[in-house]
Design an enzyme around this catalytic site. Structure first.
Site, mmCIF file in Angstrom:
data_model
loop_
_atom_site.group_PDB
_atom_site.id
_atom_site.type_symbol
_atom_site.label_atom_id
_atom_site.label_comp_id
_atom_site.label_asym_id
_atom_site.label_seq_id
_atom_site.Cartn_x
_atom_site.Cartn_y
_atom_site.Cartn_z
ATOM 1 N N ASP A 10 10.413 1.169 12.578
ATOM 2 C CA ASP A 10 10.198 0.749 11.302
ATOM 3 C C ASP A 10 9.926 -0.900 11.486
ATOM 4 O O ASP A 10 10.536 -1.346 12.304
ATOM 5 C CB ASP A 10 11.263 1.079 10.042
ATOM 6 N N SER A 11 9.330 -1.514 10.325
ATOM 7 C CA SER A 11 9.229 -2.782 10.373
ATOM 8 C C SER A 11 10.693 -3.597 10.224
ATOM 9 O O SER A 11 10.964 -4.835 10.558
ATOM 10 C CB SER A 11 8.426 -3.548 9.358
ATOM 11 N N TYR A 42 5.594 -5.837 7.397
ATOM 12 C CA TYR A 42 4.117 -5.171 8.029
ATOM 13 C C TYR A 42 3.272 -5.383 6.525
ATOM 14 O O TYR A 42 2.066 -5.261 6.991
ATOM 15 C CB TYR A 42 4.263 -3.909 8.589
ATOM 16 N N GLY A 43 3.948 -5.172 5.586
ATOM 17 C CA GLY A 43 3.196 -4.577 4.259
ATOM 18 C C GLY A 43 2.004 -5.932 4.072
ATOM 19 O O GLY A 43 1.164 -5.539 3.328
ATOM 20 N N CYS A 73 7.694 4.189 8.603
ATOM 21 C CA CYS A 73 7.020 3.049 7.911
ATOM 22 C C CYS A 73 5.779 3.501 7.497
ATOM 23 O O CYS A 73 5.127 3.936 7.979
ATOM 24 C CB CYS A 73 7.144 1.831 8.897
ATOM 25 N N ASN A 74 5.585 3.409 5.897
ATOM 26 C CA ASN A 74 4.370 3.682 5.435
ATOM 27 C C ASN A 74 3.126 2.917 5.989
ATOM 28 O O ASN A 74 2.212 3.386 6.360
ATOM 29 C CB ASN A 74 4.682 3.997 3.896
ATOM 30 N N THR A 75 3.431 1.390 5.932
ATOM 31 C CA THR A 75 2.648 0.569 6.350
ATOM 32 C C THR A 75 1.923 0.776 7.987
ATOM 33 O O THR A 75 1.036 0.797 8.376
ATOM 34 C CB THR A 75 2.870 -0.778 6.121
ATOM 35 N N GLU A 151 17.338 -4.694 -0.212
ATOM 36 C CA GLU A 151 17.817 -5.340 0.694
ATOM 37 C C GLU A 151 19.033 -6.035 0.042
ATOM 38 O O GLU A 151 19.873 -6.394 0.805
ATOM 39 C CB GLU A 151 17.069 -6.326 1.379
ATOM 40 N N CYS A 185 7.069 3.787 0.066
ATOM 41 C CA CYS A 185 7.698 2.820 0.955
ATOM 42 C C CYS A 185 9.263 3.166 1.409
ATOM 43 O O CYS A 185 9.899 3.682 0.465
ATOM 44 C CB CYS A 185 7.591 1.507 0.268
ATOM 45 N N THR A 186 9.733 3.124 2.507
ATOM 46 C CA THR A 186 11.030 3.619 3.007
ATOM 47 C C THR A 186 12.173 2.825 2.369
ATOM 48 O O THR A 186 13.401 3.537 2.403
ATOM 49 C CB THR A 186 11.024 3.516 4.341
ATOM 50 N N HIS A 187 11.813 1.689 1.554
ATOM 51 C CA HIS A 187 12.732 1.039 1.083
ATOM 52 C C HIS A 187 12.983 1.801 -0.347
ATOM 53 O O HIS A 187 14.125 1.554 -1.034
ATOM 54 C CB HIS A 187 12.413 -0.407 0.741
#
Length: 268
Positions: A10-11, A42-43, A73-75, A151, A185-187
């Protein structure tokens, strides 16, 4: 080869929600996670740049002898076709396709709502994936503040709830009302409780982390790649700030991360 680890990248740290779901679903597998923390997010970057970064991350994992690569990571899933070609015959899986399929299982005729980063929304990855399978209408909304909230560990309470209402209420007020909401989004899974509270009980949520874990398990069985014995503890690679990764990553991974298990690497 079957007992080789599975690579996940992931980013940054959001993909740890996917790795946590993978580790729970597949306790006999060893995972190597790579977070490109020096170049996140990355988004906000161009598709060409994201594809290049994704290839570099994937190659770093293959150098560690992984048997499969998961783009958590979706992006970065914009790079999926390129990674499949570059790494063939190694299996490569992203989070977009499983998420789209899950959304359509829940609401075959839609409407489907997607919340994601600006890059994922602009790239239309979920729209393309859903419309490859169905004519269901899709509405999208970028929710950039969800990432810093996650975060900072602000996953419950009045602040994330106010942000969620600002983003979601106009989206969900559209007619016909969406029947399913994809956390693109993985967040976002760490904010799932707040998002579900604002969305209400009539809207089903698609958690890309859990859905991707199911897809990886199916692919391991299909390719006969399931490990017969776990080879060791999970490993973590980052491109910057390993101490912060270990500290903040616990929010997404759901358990403490030993700073000694986090290695800083350079991507070329």
């Amino acid at each position: 080869m079957n007992n080789a680890p599975i690579g996940v990248f992931d980013s940054g740290m959001g993909g740890l929600t996917v790795m946590a779901a993978l580790a729970k679903k597949l306790p006999g597998e060893q995972f190597i996670y790579l977070g490109d923390t020096a170049r996140l997010p990355y988004g906000t970057k161009s598709a060409d740049t994201v594809r290049r970064y994704a290839l570099q991350a994937a190659h770093a994992l293959t150098e560690r002898g992984v048997k499969m690569v998961v783009i958590a990571c979706n992006t970065a899933s914009v790079g999926l076709p390129y990674l499949k070609e570059a790494l063939a015959p190694m299996p490569v899986l992203g989070v977009i396709e499983p998420g789209a399929e899950a959304a359509l299982r829940m609401a075959p005729n839609g409407p489907v709502a997607v919340i994601a980063t600006e890059g994922t929304v602009k790239g239309g990855a979920y729209v393309h994936a859903i419309h490859d399978r169905s004519s269901a209408p899709v509405v999208q909304k970028p929710c950039p503040l969800f990432v810093p909230l996650a975060e900072e560990g602000l996953t419950e309470g009045p602040i994330p709830e106010a942000v969620a209402r600002r983003y979601l209420e106009p989206l969900l007020a559209q007619l016909p009302k969406p029947k399913v909401l994809v956390l693109g989004c993985t967040h976002y899974p760490v904010l799932k409780k707040v998002i579900a509270g604002v969305a209400g009980p009539d809207i089903a949520l698609v958690d890309s982390a859990a859905i991707t874990a199911d897809a990886v398990a199916e692919l391991l069985e299909l390719r006969d790649l399931k490990a017969s014995a776990k080879q060791g503890p999970h490993k973590f690679l980052v491109t910057d700030a390993p101490d912060r990764f270990a500290r903040v990553g616990e929010i997404f991974f759901g358990e403490p991360i030993d700073p000694g298990a986090v290695e800083q690497v350079d991507l070329q």
